[in-house]
Structure formats: structure tokens, C-alpha cells
Design an enzyme around this catalytic site. Structure first.
Site, PDB file in Angstrom:
ATOM      1  N   PHE A  35      -9.746  -1.795  -4.115  1.00  0.00           N
ATOM      2  CA  PHE A  35     -10.100  -3.106  -3.922  1.00  0.00           C
ATOM      3  C   PHE A  35     -11.365  -3.266  -3.085  1.00  0.00           C
ATOM      4  CE2 PHE A  35      -9.790  -7.608  -2.263  1.00  0.00           C
ATOM      5  CZ  PHE A  35     -10.517  -8.382  -3.031  1.00  0.00           C
ATOM      6  N   LYS A  90       0.104 -11.768  -2.127  1.00  0.00           N
ATOM      7  CA  LYS A  90       0.995 -10.634  -2.945  1.00  0.00           C
ATOM      8  C   LYS A  90       1.011  -9.182  -2.083  1.00  0.00           C
ATOM      9  CE  LYS A  90       0.784 -12.783  -7.335  1.00  0.00           C
ATOM     10  NZ  LYS A  90       0.284 -12.804  -8.789  1.00  0.00           N
ATOM     11  N   TYR A 144      -4.170 -14.296   4.895  1.00  0.00           N
ATOM     12  CA  TYR A 144      -3.932 -12.930   5.483  1.00  0.00           C
ATOM     13  C   TYR A 144      -2.818 -13.093   6.575  1.00  0.00           C
ATOM     14  CZ  TYR A 144      -6.027  -8.703   7.972  1.00  0.00           C
ATOM     15  OH  TYR A 144      -6.201  -7.867   8.645  1.00  0.00           O
ATOM     16  N   LYS A 148       0.424 -11.369   6.751  1.00  0.00           N
ATOM     17  CA  LYS A 148       0.819 -10.017   7.512  1.00  0.00           C
ATOM     18  C   LYS A 148       2.030 -10.636   8.628  1.00  0.00           C
ATOM     19  CE  LYS A 148      -2.358  -7.054   7.031  1.00  0.00           C
ATOM     20  NZ  LYS A 148      -2.087  -5.714   7.011  1.00  0.00           N
TER      21      LYS A 148
HETATM   22  P1  NAD Z   1     -10.223  -1.909   4.374  1.00  0.00           P
HETATM   23  O1  NAD Z   1     -10.469  -3.077   3.497  1.00  0.00           O
HETATM   24  O2  NAD Z   1     -11.257  -0.617   4.405  1.00  0.00           O
HETATM   25  O3  NAD Z   1      -9.063  -1.124   3.626  1.00  0.00           O
HETATM   26  C1  NAD Z   1      -7.800  -1.605   2.955  1.00  0.00           C
HETATM   27  C2  NAD Z   1      -7.610  -0.711   1.845  1.00  0.00           C
HETATM   28  O4  NAD Z   1      -6.447  -0.989   1.125  1.00  0.00           O
HETATM   29  C3  NAD Z   1      -8.760  -0.723   0.578  1.00  0.00           C
HETATM   30  O5  NAD Z   1      -8.806   0.891   0.417  1.00  0.00           O
HETATM   31  C4  NAD Z   1      -8.136  -1.367  -0.401  1.00  0.00           C
HETATM   32  O6  NAD Z   1      -8.821  -0.922  -1.562  1.00  0.00           O
HETATM   33  C5  NAD Z   1      -6.682  -1.171  -0.398  1.00  0.00           C
HETATM   34  N1  NAD Z   1      -5.959  -2.021  -0.881  1.00  0.00           N
HETATM   35  C6  NAD Z   1      -6.223  -3.585  -0.791  1.00  0.00           C
HETATM   36  N2  NAD Z   1      -5.180  -4.082  -1.569  1.00  0.00           N
HETATM   37  C7  NAD Z   1      -4.435  -3.174  -2.280  1.00  0.00           C
HETATM   38  C8  NAD Z   1      -3.126  -3.359  -3.195  1.00  0.00           C
HETATM   39  N3  NAD Z   1      -2.824  -4.224  -3.690  1.00  0.00           N
HETATM   40  N4  NAD Z   1      -2.826  -1.965  -3.530  1.00  0.00           N
HETATM   41  C9  NAD Z   1      -3.213  -0.681  -3.111  1.00  0.00           C
HETATM   42  N5  NAD Z   1      -4.514  -0.649  -2.127  1.00  0.00           N
HETATM   43  C10 NAD Z   1      -4.918  -1.779  -1.842  1.00  0.00           C
HETATM   44  O7  NAD Z   1      -9.667  -2.401   5.661  1.00  0.00           O
HETATM   45  P2  NAD Z   1      -9.238  -1.578   6.920  1.00  0.00           P
HETATM   46  O8  NAD Z   1     -10.243  -2.204   7.830  1.00  0.00           O
HETATM   47  O9  NAD Z   1      -9.393  -0.128   6.565  1.00  0.00           O
HETATM   48  O10 NAD Z   1      -7.891  -1.926   7.093  1.00  0.00           O
HETATM   49  C11 NAD Z   1      -6.792  -1.429   6.962  1.00  0.00           C
HETATM   50  C12 NAD Z   1      -5.443  -1.963   7.213  1.00  0.00           C
HETATM   51  O11 NAD Z   1      -5.516  -2.489   8.780  1.00  0.00           O
HETATM   52  C13 NAD Z   1      -5.046  -3.285   6.546  1.00  0.00           C
HETATM   53  O12 NAD Z   1      -3.656  -3.594   6.429  1.00  0.00           O
HETATM   54  C14 NAD Z   1      -5.660  -4.281   7.761  1.00  0.00           C
HETATM   55  O13 NAD Z   1      -5.004  -5.619   7.493  1.00  0.00           O
HETATM   56  C15 NAD Z   1      -5.260  -3.714   9.133  1.00  0.00           C
HETATM   57  N6  NAD Z   1      -5.985  -4.121  10.162  1.00  0.00           N
HETATM   58  C16 NAD Z   1      -7.334  -3.818  10.160  1.00  0.00           C
HETATM   59  C17 NAD Z   1      -8.103  -4.393  11.362  1.00  0.00           C
HETATM   60  C18 NAD Z   1      -9.470  -3.931  11.483  1.00  0.00           C
HETATM   61  O14 NAD Z   1     -10.239  -4.406  12.496  1.00  0.00           O
HETATM   62  N7  NAD Z   1     -10.195  -3.184  10.701  1.00  0.00           N
HETATM   63  C19 NAD Z   1      -7.452  -5.214  12.294  1.00  0.00           C
HETATM   64  C20 NAD Z   1      -6.251  -5.292  12.097  1.00  0.00           C
HETATM   65  C21 NAD Z   1      -5.535  -5.134  11.149  1.00  0.00           C
END
Ligand code: NAD
Ligand code: UDP
Length: 312
Positions: A35, A90, A144, A148
Site C-alpha cells: 500500500f 482495519k 490511526y 493503534k
Molecule cells: P510505511 O508506510 O513506509 O510502511 C508501512 C508498510 O506497511 C508499507 O510497506 C505498507 O505497504 C504496509 N502495509 C500497510 N497496510 C498493510 C496491510 N493491510 N497489510 C500488509 N501490509 C500493509 O511506514 P513506516 O514509517 O515504515 O512505519 C512502519 C510502522 O511503524 C507503522 O506501523 C507505523 O505506524 C509505525 N510508526 C512509524 C513512525 C515513523 O515516524 N515512521 C512513527 C510511529 C510509528
């Protein structure tokens, strides 16, 4: 050799995690629905016989035998998680249920990538894990934030009710190479705009603050949390406590890129938190962890990455 499942493994943080876990001698299964992630983030790992890539959406059940699960699947940037808010809920809630069900069945340890967003627009500063937060349940960010928060509840309930071995980390704003150029988050937006001499878009007056953590520091905190004994579940804050205003960030990036961009002030999105800073005393005590890479060094590495990515 441990077998480790990384959901969201083709995303920004997930791809770095897959790489690190492989380099530490583990077998890694990366699961993603692409996604917001991209194959290009992990294409360099495909030749490794200990790496496996599976296209799957975690809102659907998934079965595999592994020792550990890192649950990262979820869009993280406000524009992406608000694009299909129902799907975001979801992914957080049904995804957590599916992954926790799997962990229960196969007796795997499971770590949840939670977020500083569970504190909402905080009234306590800096934020400690004991703070319950100040979150709007019906706003633009709620899909979100509340998704979470519900995932954290599910993790705790599976632990208490079914003895699932869980870990929860609350990640604060993280940046670094492999953020998507159109990701919409502030560090990537400002760097891409500055490198292209386009206007730097500051939302609001730029006096809101964030604490920016470089991705390598996060990986150390994340893996250290997974390695803790069964007496520690978290939640634990993983972030860099050095706090900057968004205006300071813009000025730093303009200087480092020697950009001709001008600053443009745009309306502040609704429910945008005013302040954000982690209290990391728990991580220091339980994980012996603290961030090592300061903003200047991390920005230099990230700017270098975007220069190559945009072929500048
Ligand atoms: P990102 O959007 O680059 O990565 C999220 C990944 O999850 C993507 O590869 C996407 O394709 C995949 N994904 C989304 N929905 C999905 C589904 N239903 N099934 C399978 N795959 C799915 O974001 P990120 O920055 O790498 O974040 C990774 C995690 O860390 C997330 O859970 C995010 O909430 C958490 N997080 C990130 C930050 C930040 O600052 N980057 C801060 C707090 C929490
Ligand atoms: N922001 C900004 N310009 C941008 C992108 C973001 O001023 O082009 C602001 C945003 O309003 C917020 C801060 O930068 O106050 C951090 O935004 P981001 O989306 O990176 O993360 P989050 O709000 O989830 O912490």
C-alpha cells in the site's frame, strides 16, 4: 538461526529491519500488501536465500511457523492513513487480531510498532509511558491514533488472557533513507522540496515541535525490546528527546542543501499536535538504550539518499 516475520517489511522502517535481522544471521519473511511500501526497498535482499517476500494483506488471516513477529504493517504518514480511514482502522485492529492469533497458535514472541500518536495532542510534556494521552476519537487522525490504541489494548489482552509473549514500542517521529519521496511527512517533504528548489510548505506558524529519530537508532531500540525477558512487555517509548520546531527543521534543511527555496506558510491540519517529546528513562533503564545519531548527522545521510533517488 531464528525465523522472523516482519509485517510491513517493504516499507520505510520495515525494509531496514529486514536488512538488519538478516545481517544478524536470522531467516526473515517479509509480508506486505505494497500500500505504501515498495519492492524497490527490498529488491537488494531478494538474492539472499534466507529472505522470503510474500504479498499479503494482514487484515486477512495468515499462517506460518516463526519464532518472532514484528508487526509494522500500517500506513504511517497522515496523507496515506487518511486516504482510506476505514482501511487504516482495519489494518491496525484486524491486523493485530490476526497476528496475535498467529502468535498464540505458534507460541511466537510478537512486537507491536505502536506510536507516539497514542498520546494525541499531549497535555503532559515530555510524554512518559504512564500518560494516557489526549486523543480526539472522531477527528481526521483518529483512524490511526485510535486504531493503534486499540491494537495496544489487544496486545495486552492477548498477553493477560492467553499468555502471548508481547512487546509494545511507541515510536516517535522517525526519518531516514527509503522514506517515500511523496510520503508527506515533514522530513522527506522538506528535503525533496529543498533539493528541487520548490517552496518549503510549513503548516501553521512552524512553532509546533517534534523530536526526530534516525532510523538506525530505532532499529537498535526495537531489536533490544524484542530481546527483553518475558517480565517486560512495555509499552516503551523509542525516540530521540531532542526537540525542534518545524521552522528550525526547515531552516536546517535549507542551509544543508544550499537551496533557493522560499518558505510558504499553509493552514495547520486539524488535530496536529503542538508538542511532541519522548521521556526515554524507561528505555534507558530496561533496554540500556538511547539514541546516538543526532539530527544534523541523520539529515546529512537522508539528504544524500534523496539526492541519489532524485538523481540530482
Ligand atoms: P510505511 O508506510 O513506509 O510502511 C508501512 C508498510 O506497511 C508499507 O510497506 C505498507 O505497504 C504496509 N502495509 C500497510 N497496510 C498493510 C496491510 N493491510 N497489510 C500488509 N501490509 C500493509 O511506514 P513506516 O514509517 O515504515 O512505519 C512502519 C510502522 O511503524 C507503522 O506501523 C507505523 O505506524 C509505525 N510508526 C512509524 C513512525 C515513523 O515516524 N515512521 C512513527 C510511529 C510509528
Ligand atoms: N508538516 C509541515 N509541512 C509538511 C509536512 C508536515 O509543516 O510539508 C508539519 C505537520 O503539520 C506536523 C509536523 O510537520 O506539525 C510533523 O508532521 P509529520 O506528518 O511528519 O508527522 P506527525 O504529525 O505524524 O508527527
Amino acid at each position: 538461526m531464528k525465523k522472523i516475520l516482519v509485517t510491513g517489511g517493504a516499507g520505510f522502517i520495515g525494509s531496514h529491519l529486514c536488512e538488519r535481522l538478516l545481517s544478524e544471521g536470522n531467516e526473515v519473511i517479509c509480508l506486505d500488501n505494497y500500500f505504501t511500501g515498495e519492492k524497490s526497498n527490498i529488491v537488494h535482499l531478494l538474492d539472499n536465500p534466507y529472505f522470503e517476500l510474500i504479498r499479503h494483506d494482514i487484515t486477512m488471516p495468515f499462517f506460518i511457523e516463526v519464532d518472532e513477529i514484528y508487526n509494522l504493517a500500517c500506513p504511517a504518514s497522515p496523507i496515506h492513513y487518511q486516504y482510506n480511514a476505514i482501511k487504516t482502522v482495519k489494518t491496525s485492529v484486524m491486523g493485530a487480531i490476526n497476528m496475535l492469533g498467529l502468535a498464540k497458535r505458534i507460541k511466537a514472541k510478537i512486537l507491536q510498532a505502536s506510536t507516539s500518536e497514542v498520546y494525541g495532542d499531549p497535555k503532559i510534556h515530555p510524554q512518559k509511558e504512564t500518560y494516557w494521552g489526549h486523543v480526539n476519537p472522531i477527528g481526521k487522525r483518529s483512524c490511526y491514533d485510535e486504531g493503534k490504541r486499540c491494537a495496544e489494548t489487544l496486545f495486552m489482552d492477548y498477553h493477560h488472557q492467553n499468555n502471548v509473549r508481547i512487546k509494545i514500542i511507541r515510536i516517535f517521529n522517525t526519518y531516514g533513507p527509503r522514506m517515500h519521496p511523496n510520503d508527506g511527512r515533514v522530513v522527506s517533504n522538506f528535503i525533496v522540496q529543498a533539493l528541487q528548489n520548490k517552496n518549503i510548505t510549513i503548516y501553521g506558524d512552524g512553532n509546533q515541535t517534534r523530536s526526530f529519530q534516525y532510523v538506525d537508532d530505532l532499529l537498535n531500540g526495537m531489536i533490544s525490546t524484542m530481546k527483553t525477558g518475558d517480565d517486560f512487555n512495555g509499552p516503551v517509548n523509542i525516540g530521540n528527546p531532542n526537540e525542534f520546531t518545524i521552522l528550525e527543521l526547515a531552516e536546517k534543511i535549507l542551509k544543508k542543501t544550499q537551496s533557493k527555496s522560499k518558505i510558504e506558510f499553509l493552514p495547520l491540519p486539524s488535530d496536529d499536535p503542538i508538542q511532541r517529546q519522548p521521556d526515554i528513562s524507561l528505555a534507558k533503564k530496561k533496554l540500556n538504550w538511547e539514541p546516538k545519531i543526532e539530527l544534523d548527522e541523520g539529515l546529512d545521510k537522508t539528504i544524500e539518499y534523496f539526492k541519489n533517488k532524485l538523481s540530482l
